[in-house]
Design a protein around this motif. Structure first.
Motif, PDB file in Angstrom:
ATOM      1  N   MET A   1       0.846  -1.181   0.000  1.00 28.82           N
ATOM      2  CA  MET A   1       0.000   0.000   0.000  1.00 28.82           C
ATOM      3  C   MET A   1       0.887   1.239   0.000  1.00 28.82           C
ATOM      4  O   MET A   1       1.838   1.326   0.773  1.00 28.82           O
ATOM      5  CB  MET A   1      -0.906   0.013   1.230  1.00 28.82           C
ATOM      6  N   GLU A   2       0.576   2.202  -0.880  1.00 25.88           N
ATOM      7  CA  GLU A   2       1.381   3.411  -1.003  1.00 25.88           C
ATOM      8  C   GLU A   2       0.686   4.568  -0.301  1.00 25.88           C
ATOM      9  O   GLU A   2      -0.520   4.765  -0.438  1.00 25.88           O
ATOM     10  CB  GLU A   2       1.606   3.752  -2.473  1.00 25.88           C
ATOM     11  N   CYS A   3       1.443   5.347   0.462  1.00 22.84           N
ATOM     12  CA  CYS A   3       0.899   6.478   1.210  1.00 22.84           C
ATOM     13  C   CYS A   3       0.684   7.664   0.283  1.00 22.84           C
ATOM     14  O   CYS A   3       1.564   8.022  -0.499  1.00 22.84           O
ATOM     15  CB  CYS A   3       1.841   6.859   2.352  1.00 22.84           C
ATOM     16  N   ARG A   4      -0.491   8.287   0.372  1.00 23.36           N
ATOM     17  CA  ARG A   4      -0.836   9.422  -0.480  1.00 23.36           C
ATOM     18  C   ARG A   4       0.096  10.623  -0.219  1.00 23.36           C
ATOM     19  O   ARG A   4       0.404  11.385  -1.133  1.00 23.36           O
ATOM     20  CB  ARG A   4      -2.287   9.830  -0.202  1.00 23.36           C
ATOM     21  N   LEU A   5       0.592  10.764   1.013  1.00 22.00           N
ATOM     22  CA  LEU A   5       1.332  11.960   1.391  1.00 22.00           C
ATOM     23  C   LEU A   5       2.840  11.813   1.214  1.00 22.00           C
ATOM     24  O   LEU A   5       3.498  12.698   0.675  1.00 22.00           O
ATOM     25  CB  LEU A   5       1.008  12.333   2.843  1.00 22.00           C
ATOM     26  N   CYS A   6       3.417  10.696   1.689  1.00 22.97           N
ATOM     27  CA  CYS A   6       4.879  10.550   1.614  1.00 22.97           C
ATOM     28  C   CYS A   6       5.317   9.552   0.544  1.00 22.97           C
ATOM     29  O   CYS A   6       6.518   9.372   0.315  1.00 22.97           O
ATOM     30  CB  CYS A   6       5.426  10.125   2.965  1.00 22.97           C
ATOM     31  N   LEU A   7       4.351   8.882  -0.106  1.00 16.57           N
ATOM     32  CA  LEU A   7       4.618   7.888  -1.157  1.00 16.57           C
ATOM     33  C   LEU A   7       5.421   6.689  -0.652  1.00 16.57           C
ATOM     34  O   LEU A   7       5.985   5.929  -1.450  1.00 16.57           O
ATOM     35  CB  LEU A   7       5.336   8.528  -2.351  1.00 16.57           C
ATOM     36  N   LYS A  40      -9.765  13.777  -3.645  1.00 21.03           N
ATOM     37  CA  LYS A  40     -11.068  13.371  -4.167  1.00 21.03           C
ATOM     38  C   LYS A  40     -11.085  11.863  -4.390  1.00 21.03           C
ATOM     39  O   LYS A  40     -10.091  11.267  -4.819  1.00 21.03           O
ATOM     40  CB  LYS A  40     -11.382  14.093  -5.478  1.00 21.03           C
ATOM     41  N   ARG A  41     -12.226  11.283  -4.100  1.00 22.92           N
ATOM     42  CA  ARG A  41     -12.385   9.844  -4.307  1.00 22.92           C
ATOM     43  C   ARG A  41     -12.337   9.516  -5.804  1.00 22.92           C
ATOM     44  O   ARG A  41     -12.970  10.170  -6.628  1.00 22.92           O
ATOM     45  CB  ARG A  41     -13.721   9.396  -3.707  1.00 22.92           C
ATOM     46  N   GLY A  42     -11.561   8.504  -6.152  1.00 20.76           N
ATOM     47  CA  GLY A  42     -11.497   8.063  -7.543  1.00 20.76           C
ATOM     48  C   GLY A  42     -10.676   8.946  -8.446  1.00 20.76           C
ATOM     49  O   GLY A  42     -10.891   8.948  -9.666  1.00 20.76           O
ATOM     50  N   ASP A  43      -9.730   9.725  -7.892  1.00 20.22           N
ATOM     51  CA  ASP A  43      -8.918  10.589  -8.743  1.00 20.22           C
ATOM     52  C   ASP A  43      -7.692   9.879  -9.303  1.00 20.22           C
ATOM     53  O   ASP A  43      -6.844  10.488  -9.961  1.00 20.22           O
ATOM     54  CB  ASP A  43      -8.475  11.840  -7.968  1.00 20.22           C
ATOM     55  N   GLY A  44      -7.573   8.568  -9.048  1.00 22.48           N
ATOM     56  CA  GLY A  44      -6.469   7.799  -9.599  1.00 22.48           C
ATOM     57  C   GLY A  44      -5.220   7.794  -8.750  1.00 22.48           C
ATOM     58  O   GLY A  44      -4.260   7.082  -9.062  1.00 22.48           O
ATOM     59  N   LEU A  45      -5.192   8.559  -7.673  1.00 23.16           N
ATOM     60  CA  LEU A  45      -4.039   8.614  -6.783  1.00 23.16           C
ATOM     61  C   LEU A  45      -4.283   7.713  -5.575  1.00 23.16           C
ATOM     62  O   LEU A  45      -5.427   7.303  -5.314  1.00 23.16           O
ATOM     63  CB  LEU A  45      -3.796  10.056  -6.339  1.00 23.16           C
ATOM     64  N   PRO A  46      -3.254   7.386  -4.803  1.00 22.11           N
ATOM     65  CA  PRO A  46      -3.431   6.504  -3.635  1.00 22.11           C
ATOM     66  C   PRO A  46      -4.493   7.044  -2.681  1.00 22.11           C
ATOM     67  O   PRO A  46      -4.571   8.258  -2.452  1.00 22.11           O
ATOM     68  CB  PRO A  46      -2.044   6.504  -2.985  1.00 22.11           C
ATOM     69  N   LEU A  51       0.448   5.227   8.929  1.00 29.37           N
ATOM     70  CA  LEU A  51       0.162   5.644  10.305  1.00 29.37           C
ATOM     71  C   LEU A  51       1.041   6.814  10.727  1.00 29.37           C
ATOM     72  O   LEU A  51       0.609   7.674  11.505  1.00 29.37           O
ATOM     73  CB  LEU A  51       0.371   4.458  11.254  1.00 29.37           C
ATOM     74  N   SER A  52       2.265   6.867  10.224  1.00 28.50           N
ATOM     75  CA  SER A  52       3.164   7.969  10.580  1.00 28.50           C
ATOM     76  C   SER A  52       2.618   9.303  10.099  1.00 28.50           C
ATOM     77  O   SER A  52       2.580  10.289  10.846  1.00 28.50           O
ATOM     78  CB  SER A  52       4.551   7.719   9.994  1.00 28.50           C
ATOM     79  N   CYS A  53       2.163   9.360   8.840  1.00 28.20           N
ATOM     80  CA  CYS A  53       1.607  10.607   8.297  1.00 28.20           C
ATOM     81  C   CYS A  53       0.304  10.968   9.001  1.00 28.20           C
ATOM     82  O   CYS A  53       0.032  12.143   9.256  1.00 28.20           O
ATOM     83  CB  CYS A  53       1.384  10.476   6.791  1.00 28.20           C
ATOM     84  N   LYS A  54      -0.510   9.973   9.314  1.00 28.79           N
ATOM     85  CA  LYS A  54      -1.763  10.231  10.012  1.00 28.79           C
ATOM     86  C   LYS A  54      -1.489  10.834  11.398  1.00 28.79           C
ATOM     87  O   LYS A  54      -2.156  11.768  11.833  1.00 28.79           O
ATOM     88  CB  LYS A  54      -2.573   8.945  10.150  1.00 28.79           C
ATOM     89  N   THR A  55      -0.484  10.302  12.091  1.00 28.64           N
ATOM     90  CA  THR A  55      -0.120  10.838  13.405  1.00 28.64           C
ATOM     91  C   THR A  55       0.379  12.274  13.295  1.00 28.64           C
ATOM     92  O   THR A  55       0.043  13.135  14.113  1.00 28.64           O
ATOM     93  CB  THR A  55       0.968   9.951  14.044  1.00 28.64           C
ATOM     94  N   ASN A  56       1.185  12.537  12.272  1.00 27.76           N
ATOM     95  CA  ASN A  56       1.691  13.900  12.067  1.00 27.76           C
ATOM     96  C   ASN A  56       0.548  14.870  11.783  1.00 27.76           C
ATOM     97  O   ASN A  56       0.562  16.021  12.254  1.00 27.76           O
ATOM     98  CB  ASN A  56       2.697  13.930  10.912  1.00 27.76           C
ATOM     99  N   LEU A  57      -0.440  14.433  10.991  1.00 26.42           N
ATOM    100  CA  LEU A  57      -1.599  15.281  10.714  1.00 26.42           C
ATOM    101  C   LEU A  57      -2.342  15.619  12.002  1.00 26.42           C
ATOM    102  O   LEU A  57      -2.702  16.778  12.250  1.00 26.42           O
ATOM    103  CB  LEU A  57      -2.548  14.576   9.736  1.00 26.42           C
TER     104      LEU A  57
END
Length: 356
Positions: A1-7, A40-46, A51-57
């Motif tokens: 699984m690829e992270c949307r924020l840090c890839l 946006k849902r379904g925009d083709g990106l992850p 969990l690390s990025c979610k914690t930082n947010l």
């Protein structure tokens, strides 16, 4: 699984779905708030984050809200310390050492409202509110004002320096206006009415609201005799009779009667809809539109017609419905002269004349 924020890559059990988070402030909204990234849902990106990025947010959001709360507390303390009345001081509230030091009260030739003033200059300045004389003109756009201070404030809109909201990208001329605007996003309402306990984000909103408890409405329309608590509301109302729309959108050139309506309209050109329904995920450009929409999910219809007992969710729907009982058809087609009760029926009817 690829992270949307840090890839970065992470196993499934260590990834969080952006659109499956049940937090009161949805994950995609938190990403928009922190990073100004529209997800946006379904925009083709992850569609997951690690969990690390979610914690930082979450840490950033907590820190940001703590800063807002600290600022509000500090501002309230400052307001208490500097509770100085900047408007004209009433003469009966001022004590004088002797009668010889009393100022001259200029009341002659003020036949409009007979309000006294301690100096001739203040009397002349006040009279402009009745005559609507505007002696100070902007040398850039030629807009005129009755006070020099208002002109100085207006000239700032021609400078390049603007304070922009990081959430909705709305711009402000003065920094404290932006700080006050940010409360609409944080939900902080520090000013509370002592009578009905209603809270407000700005102090002038509370001051204006408190007048509604007095029942006094001194500003009356000479045309329809409708009364208002504040003068600016009467000025806005008069435009419904004159048809004046002084505020124009620079993008589509559409005109509006109030600046508030123009600012609300401009958000449609940005395409940003930061206010999202937690139930059906529908997004809105304005917060009040979201609140109006959320009533649909409650199923409560508090507005009932006294004639047919039909109920409605919104008051404006009830007002529109009542016209069907009067039989009055105010909207007439200028092509075939057919009349309609509601404006939207007339608009829909006119399309039948343009089938070709």
């Amino acid at each position: 699984m690829e992270c949307r924020l840090c890839l970065g890559s992470a196993p499934v059990e260590s990834s969080v779905s952006i659109f499956g988070d049940r937090h009161p402030q949805r994950l995609e909204q938190r990403i928009l708030t922190c990073c100004q990234i529209q997800v946006k849902r379904g925009d083709g990106l992850p569609d997951t984050v690690c969990l690390s990025c979610k914690t930082n947010l979450e840490s950033f959001i907590s820190f940001r809200e703590a800063c807002f709360r600290s600022y509000e507390t500090s501002q309230l303390r400052l307001d208490d310390c500097l509770n100085i009345k900047t408007e004209e001081v009433l003469l009966e509230d001022v004590t004088w050492d002797d009668e010889s030091s009393l100022p001259t009260i200029h009341q002659e030739n003020n036949e409009i409202c007979s309000k006294p003033f301690p100096s001739e200059s203040k009397l002349i300045l006040h009279k402009r509110s009745h005559t609507r004389e505007k002696s100070y003109t902007c040398d850039i756009c030629l807009k005129s004002y009755s006070r020099r201070s208002n002109l100085s404030y207006h000239k700032k809109c021609h400078t390049e320096i603007r304070y922009k909201c990081d959430i909705c990208l709305k711009s402000f001329i003065l920094k404290h206006h932006l700080e006050s605007h940010l409360r609409s996003h944080t939900g902080i309402k520090p000013y509370k009415c002592d009578i009905c306990l209603k809270s407000f984000t700005r102090k002038y909103g509370l001051t204006s609201h408190e007048k509604s408890h007095t029942g006094i409405q001194p500003y009356k329309c000479d045309i329809c005799l409708k009364s208002y608590i504040r003068k600016d509301r009467l000025v806005i109302h008069l435009r419904s009779h004159t048809g004046e729309k002084p505020y124009k959108c620079e993008i589509c050139l559409k005109s509006f009667s109030t600046k508030t309506i123009l600012e609300s309209h401009k958000t449609f050109h940005t395409g940003i809809k930061p206010h999202k329904c937690d139930i059906c995920l529908k997004s809105f450009t304005r917060k009040y539109c979201l609140k109006s929409h959320e009533k649909l999910h409650t199923g409560i219809k508090p507005h009932k017609c006294e004639i047919c007992l039909k109920s409605f969710i919104h008051k404006y729907d009830l007002v529109r419905h009542k016209k069907s009982h009067t039989g009055i058809q105010s909207y007439k087609c200028d092509i075939c002269l057919k009349s309609f009760t509601h404006k939207y029926d007339l608009v829909r009817h006119k399309k039948s004349h343009n089938v070709e």
